[in-house]
Design a protein around this motif. Structure first.
Motif, mmCIF file in Angstrom:
data_model
loop_
_atom_site.group_PDB
_atom_site.id
_atom_site.type_symbol
_atom_site.label_atom_id
_atom_site.label_comp_id
_atom_site.label_asym_id
_atom_site.label_seq_id
_atom_site.Cartn_x
_atom_site.Cartn_y
_atom_site.Cartn_z
ATOM 1 N N PRO A 107 0.827 -1.211 0.000
ATOM 2 C CA PRO A 107 0.000 0.000 0.000
ATOM 3 C C PRO A 107 0.860 1.260 0.000
ATOM 4 C CG PRO A 107 0.004 -1.028 2.175
ATOM 5 C CD PRO A 107 0.715 -1.982 1.257
ATOM 6 N N ILE A 108 0.536 2.193 -0.874
ATOM 7 C CA ILE A 108 1.294 3.454 -0.899
ATOM 8 C C ILE A 108 0.409 4.690 -0.691
ATOM 9 C CG2 ILE A 108 3.233 2.573 -2.258
ATOM 10 C CD1 ILE A 108 2.023 3.935 -4.726
ATOM 11 N N VAL A 109 -0.899 4.568 -0.925
ATOM 12 C CA VAL A 109 -1.792 5.706 -0.633
ATOM 13 C C VAL A 109 -2.965 5.194 0.209
ATOM 14 C CG1 VAL A 109 -3.152 7.627 -1.557
ATOM 15 C CG2 VAL A 109 -1.131 6.836 -2.809
ATOM 16 N N ALA A 110 -3.217 5.896 1.315
ATOM 17 C CA ALA A 110 -4.203 5.491 2.331
ATOM 18 C C ALA A 110 -5.618 5.399 1.751
ATOM 19 C CB ALA A 110 -4.161 6.496 3.483
ATOM 20 N N ARG A 157 -10.844 9.614 8.211
ATOM 21 C CA ARG A 157 -10.069 10.627 8.922
ATOM 22 C C ARG A 157 -9.331 11.574 7.973
ATOM 23 N NH1 ARG A 157 -4.646 9.726 9.739
ATOM 24 N NH2 ARG A 157 -3.803 7.706 9.130
ATOM 25 N N TRP A 158 -9.484 11.364 6.673
ATOM 26 C CA TRP A 158 -8.874 12.278 5.709
ATOM 27 C C TRP A 158 -9.850 13.373 5.288
ATOM 28 C CZ3 TRP A 158 -8.064 7.094 6.028
ATOM 29 C CH2 TRP A 158 -6.762 6.706 6.380
ATOM 30 N N LYS A 160 -11.380 16.753 5.367
ATOM 31 C CA LYS A 160 -10.849 18.043 5.830
ATOM 32 C C LYS A 160 -11.940 19.039 6.211
ATOM 33 C CE LYS A 160 -7.277 17.386 2.358
ATOM 34 N NZ LYS A 160 -7.133 17.652 0.902
ATOM 35 N N LEU A 162 -14.726 20.833 8.263
ATOM 36 C CA LEU A 162 -14.979 20.970 9.702
ATOM 37 C C LEU A 162 -16.458 21.279 9.951
ATOM 38 C CD1 LEU A 162 -11.768 23.015 10.544
ATOM 39 C CD2 LEU A 162 -12.137 20.550 10.785
ATOM 40 N N SER A 165 -18.502 24.067 8.287
ATOM 41 C CA SER A 165 -18.634 24.012 6.830
ATOM 42 C C SER A 165 -20.033 23.552 6.444
ATOM 43 C CB SER A 165 -17.603 23.034 6.281
ATOM 44 O OG SER A 165 -17.874 22.720 4.948
ATOM 45 N N ASN B 102 -14.929 30.412 7.087
ATOM 46 C CA ASN B 102 -16.052 31.022 6.363
ATOM 47 C C ASN B 102 -15.988 32.543 6.548
ATOM 48 O OD1 ASN B 102 -17.100 31.523 8.896
ATOM 49 N ND2 ASN B 102 -18.652 29.908 8.794
ATOM 50 N N GLU B 106 -15.356 31.396 11.117
ATOM 51 C CA GLU B 106 -15.363 30.042 11.684
ATOM 52 C C GLU B 106 -14.561 29.116 10.772
ATOM 53 O OE1 GLU B 106 -19.723 29.297 13.485
ATOM 54 O OE2 GLU B 106 -19.716 30.109 11.444
ATOM 55 N N PRO B 107 -13.779 28.193 11.379
ATOM 56 C CA PRO B 107 -12.965 27.290 10.544
ATOM 57 C C PRO B 107 -13.847 26.319 9.765
ATOM 58 C CG PRO B 107 -12.840 26.649 12.862
ATOM 59 C CD PRO B 107 -13.600 27.938 12.820
ATOM 60 N N ILE B 108 -13.599 26.179 8.476
ATOM 61 C CA ILE B 108 -14.380 25.227 7.673
ATOM 62 C C ILE B 108 -13.513 24.174 6.987
ATOM 63 C CG2 ILE B 108 -16.368 26.760 7.337
ATOM 64 C CD1 ILE B 108 -15.340 27.369 4.523
ATOM 65 N N VAL B 109 -12.223 24.451 6.806
ATOM 66 C CA VAL B 109 -11.339 23.413 6.241
ATOM 67 C C VAL B 109 -10.110 23.273 7.147
ATOM 68 C CG1 VAL B 109 -10.074 22.574 4.221
ATOM 69 C CG2 VAL B 109 -12.129 23.974 3.890
ATOM 70 N N ALA B 110 -9.823 22.018 7.515
ATOM 71 C CA ALA B 110 -8.776 21.686 8.497
ATOM 72 C C ALA B 110 -7.385 22.165 8.050
ATOM 73 C CB ALA B 110 -8.776 20.173 8.715
ATOM 74 N N TYR B 112 -4.594 21.283 6.831
ATOM 75 C CA TYR B 112 -3.904 20.148 6.205
ATOM 76 C C TYR B 112 -2.668 20.557 5.425
ATOM 77 C CZ TYR B 112 -5.983 21.357 1.668
ATOM 78 O OH TYR B 112 -6.340 21.997 0.506
ATOM 79 N N ARG B 157 -1.923 14.865 9.860
ATOM 80 C CA ARG B 157 -2.680 13.619 9.781
ATOM 81 C C ARG B 157 -3.485 13.492 8.490
ATOM 82 N NH1 ARG B 157 -8.066 13.671 11.340
ATOM 83 N NH2 ARG B 157 -8.891 15.573 12.227
ATOM 84 N N TRP B 158 -3.397 14.522 7.647
ATOM 85 C CA TRP B 158 -4.087 14.434 6.344
ATOM 86 C C TRP B 158 -3.155 13.897 5.259
ATOM 87 C CZ3 TRP B 158 -4.735 18.160 10.004
ATOM 88 C CH2 TRP B 158 -6.007 18.199 10.594
ATOM 89 N N LYS B 160 -1.679 11.308 3.027
ATOM 90 C CA LYS B 160 -2.210 10.023 2.563
ATOM 91 C C LYS B 160 -1.114 9.044 2.146
ATOM 92 C CE LYS B 160 -5.948 12.726 0.594
ATOM 93 N NZ LYS B 160 -6.236 13.460 -0.658
ATOM 94 N N ARG B 161 0.115 9.519 2.076
ATOM 95 C CA ARG B 161 1.219 8.667 1.634
ATOM 96 C C ARG B 161 1.600 7.679 2.732
ATOM 97 N NH1 ARG B 161 2.883 8.105 -3.626
ATOM 98 N NH2 ARG B 161 1.838 9.819 -4.672
ATOM 99 N N LEU B 162 1.741 6.409 2.386
ATOM 100 C CA LEU B 162 2.081 5.372 3.370
ATOM 101 C C LEU B 162 3.565 5.011 3.273
ATOM 102 C CD1 LEU B 162 -1.126 3.214 2.832
ATOM 103 C CD2 LEU B 162 -0.698 4.908 4.628
ATOM 104 N N SER B 165 5.472 4.027 0.101
ATOM 105 C CA SER B 165 5.531 5.008 -0.983
ATOM 106 C C SER B 165 6.918 5.631 -1.051
ATOM 107 C CB SER B 165 4.485 6.092 -0.710
ATOM 108 O OG SER B 165 4.700 7.205 -1.530
ATOM 109 N N GLU B 232 5.563 11.615 -10.783
ATOM 110 C CA GLU B 232 6.028 12.580 -9.781
ATOM 111 C C GLU B 232 7.502 12.926 -10.027
ATOM 112 O OE1 GLU B 232 4.512 9.757 -9.097
ATOM 113 O OE2 GLU B 232 3.095 9.931 -7.424
ATOM 114 N N GLU B 296 -1.441 16.392 -14.376
ATOM 115 C CA GLU B 296 -2.332 17.554 -14.282
ATOM 116 C C GLU B 296 -3.102 17.728 -15.594
ATOM 117 O OE1 GLU B 296 -3.952 20.713 -12.412
ATOM 118 O OE2 GLU B 296 -2.198 19.784 -11.467
#
Lengths: 388, 388
Positions: A107-110, A157-158, A160, A162, A165, B102, B106-110, B112, B157-158, B160-162, B165, B232, B296
């Motif tokens: 596994p490389i991406v959660a 848990r990914w 984002k 809150l 929102s 917002n 108020e916080p709306i996106v963590a 990350y 904690r956001w 996603k790379r394990l 990787s 990458e 992209e």
């Protein structure tokens, strides 16, 4: 119609299937190499679970068609080796499928998206249907349980977003439920989902479909009402609207719901009126309902899958209603699609065109494109035309 | 040269600054409304911390220039009210800045991305430099500490790379260090970072710069060596290469390092040779080093900031070396940029053009565009030309 059926069949049998059969199987490590350049050469060996499971699904589904004559066992073997690799390597301790593995299966991406579990259910169900192997049925049910467990928070848990929102309601969640209902109903004989599927269809047709604007909105506010003050709330994805539509049409036909058929054909026509590019032709990837700036840089690109889903929706709708406007739209979308997407030199289709219809990427497979939308659409279109 | 200086000055003073002064201040809730359509009308009230802090930075930095005559206090007040809103509302319990609030705060996106903290350091430092207010200095140092604490895992904690990787080394981390060094050295009088800045520059010029390919690679493998087997590892972002280059040139001039100046001018020339679109002009957003499919979708688009950074790099390099090839490149980039980006009807510049140079979005500000790259580049270009 006969010549159109022939064209769709030749594309499927002589171009699309051979491309993937020749290039996508990882005979060294198992699973599939999906990130394939124009000529089938892999440019990345990452194994994205969505794409892996979609490929299992497609080989298994094809094995159940008349095109499998003399090839059924070969295609089932390709699907089976994919199944083996993914079931053995793809899940975390809680049974959720990772987003990506490396070539060797580490596994490389959660598992930040339950889309992986969704397509596992689809792939396992199709393989069970074709083989009757109880391990496939068990794997399908296990992933279905994971999917239901994650339903309240598919990103886990990914996520984002809150508390303050907007808690968006996503059209694609309902669309996935309808799709799952069609495949599970047929494949696993699980009837328990039927109530949820029915509710999802009502939610799409009564809530996400905005009659006033003539489009399906991608996101509604927490109480399932439009929220046009923000880009999320104004987002229209014509390809999703059209894909949803043909899922609903097929469900409505099976369940004898002419009211839904009529309304859904209005969705199809109106979505094309909204999403069709009147200057260069083709269907936009995203639009902003009010013409404000779409968040996606590539909003005006023409993607293969959007056009694939449009063709299926139009033929299904036309067969069920004989509405000449749908046939006219089919002719326009068919012409534009076949003029711009097929790669006459190396087979298969380009996936990504700019607004003018020129390819921006030569790839045949990638993180978001595999052996799925195109062959599924060709199969569905052939079936609709044969029934006409 | 005089007529070019005039053109840059008029754009800054008559078009860019008035657009933002008139439209971006949220007089009701504090902070800024950044997501502005062509005419300055907000199409979204989300307050993305990166963009908010960049706007504080720019008003504070402008207050220190000769363009502030008669406007200094007004601009500082705009920066101060942004500072107040962001310091009061923007941080989580551990002191990290959220990704977005917002309109009400108020916080709306963590949180990350530590980019929020990075631009807080920049904004607070610029405001401290302009006002001497110790609260700004304290806030800058607090965010610097957050940034250092998060250095090993900026996504927290956001991420996603394990473990299996590739542990990519990112060029933009080094670039940010050099930028921070320039701003902190001047603004806070902290000399402690100098060793890290020096190391970051060496890493860029000795590792990320690939002489064999004539580009700066965006990502290296874990041991700081090229890994061209994956997308990458093959990614080139000419805009980042050019932005890094002018940071290094300014640092090298201050620290009397002619060796670095010479090498960096080679980076600038070679990056343009690689990134320039020979068919339609302009600089690509991303390329794949080996010409394989870039991940992209919008890789071939022409973005305002890429061209802004190119102009600064070329003028700085030319002033320091009088290399005629840099002047020729400046003339080409200047011509293309001024032909395609400025909006003559509503002021400011379009941010996003397709490959042919046609705007795909009418927005002047958004999730990734604010009062930052363009005014900074105009200021830097004017300064370089005046010194010539």
């Amino acid at each position: 119609m006969k010549s159109i059926i022939d064209r769709y069949e030749r594309e499927l049998v002589d171009s699309v299937i051979p491309f993937w059969e020749s290039h996508c199987v990882d005979r060294e490590h198992g699973g599939f190499l999906i990130c394939l350049d124009r000529d089938g050469d892999p440019y990345d060996t990452t194994k994205h679970l969505w794409m892996q499971w979609r490929t299992v699904y497609m080989f298994a589904a094809l094995a159940e068609t008349r095109f499998a004559a003399g090839k059924r066992e070969r295609w089932l073997e390709l699907a089976r080796q994919g199944f083996r690799f993914l079931v053995d390597h793809g899940r975390d301790a809680e049974g959720a499928y990772y987003f990506a593995l490396n070539r060797e299966g580490e596994p490389i991406v959660a598992p930040y998206s339950s889309g992986s579990d969704f397509f596992a259910v689809m792939g396992c169900t199709a393989l069970f249907k074709a083989t009757g192997d109880p391990e496939c049925r068990e794997a399908a049910i296990a992933s279905l349980q994971t999917l239901l467990r994650r339903a309240d928070n598919p990103k886990g848990r990914w996520n984002k977003r809150l508390a303050a929102s907007t808690q968006w309601r996503a059209h694609d969640t309902c669309m996935a439920t309808v799709n799952l209902g069609l495949v599970l109903g047929e494949g696993l004989g699980l009837a328990g989902l039927e109530g949820q599927v029915d509710e999802a269809i009502d939610t799409i047709l009564e809530r996400f479909w905005s009659e006033a604007h003539g489009v399906i909105l991608e996101n509604l506010g927490a109480s399932f009402t439009p929220d046009l003050a923000s880009p999320e709330g104004r987002t229209v994805c014509p390809g999703h609207g059209l894909e949803s539509a043909w899922f609903i049409l097929q469900h409505a036909e099976k369940n004898d719901r002419p009211d839904r058929i009529e309304k859904t054909c209005e969705v199809v026509r109106s979505t094309l009126e909204h999403g069709w590019d009147r200057e260069f032709g083709g269907i936009y990837y995203f639009t902003d309902l009010l013409g404000k700036p779409p968040p996606e840089l590539a909003w005006d690109m023409k993607l293969w899958w959007v056009h694939c889903e449009a063709l299926v929706a139009l033929l299904t709708g036309y067969r069920l209603t004989r509405d000449a406007r749908l046939l006219e739209w089919f002719e326009a979308v068919d012409e534009w699609t076949w003029k711009h997407f097929p790669d006459r030199d190396y087979g298969e289709w380009f996936g990504y065109l700019n607004r003018r219809g020129e390819p921006t990427h030569m790839l045949k497979g990638g993180k978001w494109k595999t052996f799925f939308h195109l062959p599924r659409a060709l199969l569905e279109c052939i079936e609709q035309m044969e029934k006409l």
